[in-house]
Design a protein around this motif. Structure first.
Motif, mmCIF file in Angstrom:
data_model
loop_
_atom_site.group_PDB
_atom_site.id
_atom_site.type_symbol
_atom_site.label_atom_id
_atom_site.label_comp_id
_atom_site.label_asym_id
_atom_site.label_seq_id
_atom_site.Cartn_x
_atom_site.Cartn_y
_atom_site.Cartn_z
ATOM 1 N N TYR A 128 0.556 -1.098 0.049
ATOM 2 C CA TYR A 128 0.227 -0.010 -0.060
ATOM 3 C C TYR A 128 0.810 1.539 -0.227
ATOM 4 O O TYR A 128 1.956 1.553 -0.182
ATOM 5 N N LEU A 129 0.241 2.253 -0.493
ATOM 6 C CA LEU A 129 0.904 3.679 -0.185
ATOM 7 C C LEU A 129 0.205 4.987 0.710
ATOM 8 O O LEU A 129 -1.372 4.259 0.884
ATOM 9 N N GLY A 130 1.210 6.048 1.608
ATOM 10 C CA GLY A 130 0.216 6.344 2.349
ATOM 11 C C GLY A 130 1.418 7.557 1.571
ATOM 12 O O GLY A 130 2.335 7.992 1.389
ATOM 13 N N VAL A 131 0.174 8.341 1.180
ATOM 14 C CA VAL A 131 0.463 9.634 0.202
ATOM 15 C C VAL A 131 -0.296 10.606 0.434
ATOM 16 O O VAL A 131 -1.134 11.389 1.508
ATOM 17 N N GLY A 132 0.684 11.908 0.592
ATOM 18 C CA GLY A 132 0.709 13.003 1.133
ATOM 19 C C GLY A 132 1.544 14.054 1.773
ATOM 20 O O GLY A 132 3.116 13.747 1.006
ATOM 21 N N ALA A 133 0.997 14.905 2.284
ATOM 22 C CA ALA A 133 0.480 15.347 3.124
ATOM 23 C C ALA A 133 -0.646 15.816 2.030
ATOM 24 O O ALA A 133 -0.176 16.770 1.277
ATOM 25 N N VAL A 134 -2.001 15.628 2.450
ATOM 26 C CA VAL A 134 -3.454 15.723 1.146
ATOM 27 C C VAL A 134 -3.960 17.352 2.196
ATOM 28 O O VAL A 134 -4.481 18.124 1.098
ATOM 29 N N PHE A 135 -3.025 18.164 3.103
ATOM 30 C CA PHE A 135 -3.460 18.852 4.043
ATOM 31 C C PHE A 135 -2.749 19.371 4.082
ATOM 32 O O PHE A 135 -1.502 18.609 5.258
ATOM 33 N N LYS A 153 -4.496 10.850 -9.629
ATOM 34 C CA LYS A 153 -3.441 10.664 -10.471
ATOM 35 C C LYS A 153 -2.852 9.217 -9.995
ATOM 36 O O LYS A 153 -2.208 8.731 -10.417
ATOM 37 N N ILE A 154 -2.281 9.712 -8.684
ATOM 38 C CA ILE A 154 -1.502 8.339 -8.392
ATOM 39 C C ILE A 154 -1.957 6.678 -7.826
ATOM 40 O O ILE A 154 -1.985 5.882 -8.204
ATOM 41 N N CYS A 155 -2.935 6.961 -7.225
ATOM 42 C CA CYS A 155 -4.237 6.863 -7.428
ATOM 43 C C CYS A 155 -4.891 5.633 -7.987
ATOM 44 O O CYS A 155 -5.152 5.118 -8.443
ATOM 45 N N GLU A 156 -5.497 6.556 -9.321
ATOM 46 C CA GLU A 156 -4.799 5.456 -10.955
ATOM 47 C C GLU A 156 -3.705 4.604 -11.820
ATOM 48 O O GLU A 156 -4.592 4.276 -11.928
ATOM 49 N N THR A 157 -2.727 5.175 -11.340
ATOM 50 C CA THR A 157 -1.657 5.235 -11.930
ATOM 51 C C THR A 157 -1.305 3.698 -11.738
ATOM 52 O O THR A 157 -0.848 1.982 -11.934
ATOM 53 N N VAL A 158 -1.543 3.653 -9.915
ATOM 54 C CA VAL A 158 -0.785 1.664 -8.745
ATOM 55 C C VAL A 158 -2.674 1.073 -8.718
ATOM 56 O O VAL A 158 -3.178 1.579 -9.157
ATOM 57 N N SER A 159 -2.313 -0.501 -8.759
ATOM 58 C CA SER A 159 -3.548 -0.604 -8.604
ATOM 59 C C SER A 159 -3.082 -1.435 -6.859
ATOM 60 O O SER A 159 -3.832 -2.160 -6.523
ATOM 61 N N ILE A 160 -2.764 -0.655 -6.359
ATOM 62 C CA ILE A 160 -2.594 -1.459 -4.850
ATOM 63 C C ILE A 160 -3.122 -0.380 -3.895
ATOM 64 O O ILE A 160 -3.181 1.153 -4.039
ATOM 65 N N ILE A 165 -2.941 10.690 3.219
ATOM 66 C CA ILE A 165 -2.320 10.643 5.054
ATOM 67 C C ILE A 165 -1.737 12.827 4.978
ATOM 68 O O ILE A 165 -1.784 13.422 3.734
ATOM 69 N N GLY A 166 -2.114 13.171 6.240
ATOM 70 C CA GLY A 166 -1.925 14.191 6.784
ATOM 71 C C GLY A 166 -2.627 15.782 6.735
ATOM 72 O O GLY A 166 -3.648 15.901 5.911
ATOM 73 N N GLY A 167 -2.548 16.065 7.858
ATOM 74 C CA GLY A 167 -3.802 17.399 7.659
ATOM 75 C C GLY A 167 -4.470 16.977 8.098
ATOM 76 O O GLY A 167 -6.148 17.696 7.897
ATOM 77 N N ILE A 168 -5.806 15.485 8.008
ATOM 78 C CA ILE A 168 -6.313 14.915 8.130
ATOM 79 C C ILE A 168 -7.539 15.548 9.152
ATOM 80 O O ILE A 168 -7.059 14.906 10.220
ATOM 81 N N THR A 169 -8.904 15.792 8.779
ATOM 82 C CA THR A 169 -10.225 15.682 10.285
ATOM 83 C C THR A 169 -11.490 15.350 9.670
ATOM 84 O O THR A 169 -11.365 15.280 8.413
ATOM 85 N N LYS A 170 -11.765 15.261 10.653
ATOM 86 C CA LYS A 170 -13.790 14.847 10.358
ATOM 87 C C LYS A 170 -14.412 16.168 9.050
ATOM 88 O O LYS A 170 -15.095 15.239 8.479
ATOM 89 N N ASP A 171 -13.558 17.227 9.398
ATOM 90 C CA ASP A 171 -14.570 18.067 8.444
ATOM 91 C C ASP A 171 -14.145 18.401 7.145
ATOM 92 O O ASP A 171 -14.661 18.343 6.109
ATOM 93 N N ASN A 172 -12.534 17.405 6.714
ATOM 94 C CA ASN A 172 -11.701 17.966 5.573
ATOM 95 C C ASN A 172 -11.446 16.810 4.757
ATOM 96 O O ASN A 172 -12.038 16.456 2.968
ATOM 97 N N ILE A 173 -12.508 15.850 5.386
ATOM 98 C CA ILE A 173 -12.920 14.057 4.526
ATOM 99 C C ILE A 173 -13.428 14.078 3.014
ATOM 100 O O ILE A 173 -13.460 13.458 2.685
ATOM 101 N N PRO A 174 -14.394 14.743 3.797
ATOM 102 C CA PRO A 174 -15.396 14.647 2.394
ATOM 103 C C PRO A 174 -14.657 15.223 0.866
ATOM 104 O O PRO A 174 -15.415 14.702 -0.290
ATOM 105 N N GLN A 175 -13.434 16.110 0.733
ATOM 106 C CA GLN A 175 -12.931 17.584 0.050
ATOM 107 C C GLN A 175 -12.278 15.918 -0.739
ATOM 108 O O GLN A 175 -12.045 16.158 -1.557
ATOM 109 N N LEU A 176 -12.410 14.573 -0.326
ATOM 110 C CA LEU A 176 -11.263 13.903 -0.203
ATOM 111 C C LEU A 176 -12.048 12.996 -1.867
ATOM 112 O O LEU A 176 -11.171 11.599 -2.179
#
Length: 212
Positions: A128-135, A153-160, A165-176
């Motif tokens: 698996y990959l940990g990708v960020g910081a997304v915030f 683009k990373i999610c589209e490129t890999v099959s795993i 990760i990074g700066g995630i809160t319950k309020d900004n998760i829907p932005q992902l």
């Protein structure tokens, strides 16, 4: 592949900064009761003996809840306590070397910020990959934010599976939503909360709706 999308849905990463006077096992168990699907022991400043002791305690706790237990960076301790896997950054040991040491059945996670890093990690056997910081985040001062377009683009490129990760809160998760992630990895949105079990439960509900 040794890691399913379901296992990285809500990936809790420990940080001693949030403990106060409470034992690590106590706060981690609260997150497990709340529904954390994977636990990573992240220790930057503990001596080896104390790290080893903590790793053994958390390994046993995660077994009790049937949740994978991952150790950040320290391959030798991961091997010694028979952890379920290890997570390595770009400046740590290569995924292929970690695989060689830990064996084919262990989970290897890799941090990636670019498409090139993501492809290389998958080719070297990352699960698996940990990708960020997304915030923006204060947990890692060197964690520069990446765009959500790059995340997609990373999610589209890999099959795993990919955990944001990074700066995630319950309020900004829907932005992902719509970026192709399988889950989130977080420290403070779980362990920085007054009620860890309840916060974990709430996060799990939100991320489950986000990845649908």
């Amino acid at each position: 592949m040794n890691c399913s999308k379901e296992q990285i849905l809500l990936y809790a990463i420990t940080d001693r900064h949030w403990l106060g006077n409470r034992p690590l096992t106590e706060v981690v168990e609260e997150s497990l009761r709340g529904g954390a699907t994977m636990i990573q022991l992240r220790e930057k400043n503990l001596d080896e003996a104390a790290f080893l002791q903590e790793a053994k305690a958390l390994r046993d706790l995660c077994k009790k809840y049937s949740v994978p237990f991952i150790i950040n960076d320290n391959i030798s301790i991961a091997a010694e306590v028979d952890a379920d896997g290890v997570h390595v950054g770009q400046s740590d040991m290569a995924a292929s070397k970690a695989r060689e040491i830990l064996g084919k059945d262990k989970i290897i996670g890799v941090t990636a910020k670019t498409i090139e890093q993501a492809i290389a990690a998958e080719q070297m056997g990352a699960d698996y990959l940990g990708v960020g910081a997304v915030f923006p985040t204060s947990s890692k001062e060197d964690a520069l934010p990446i765009t959500h377009e790059m995340l997609r683009k990373i999610c589209e490129t890999v099959s795993i599976p990919v955990a944001a990760i990074g700066g995630i809160t319950k309020d900004n998760i829907p932005q992902l939503k719509g970026n192709g992630i399988s889950g989130i990895a977080t420290i403070s949105a779980i362990y920085g909360m007054p009620n860890i079990e309840e916060s974990t439960r709430e996060l799990k509900k939100i991320i489950t709706q986000t990845v649908l």
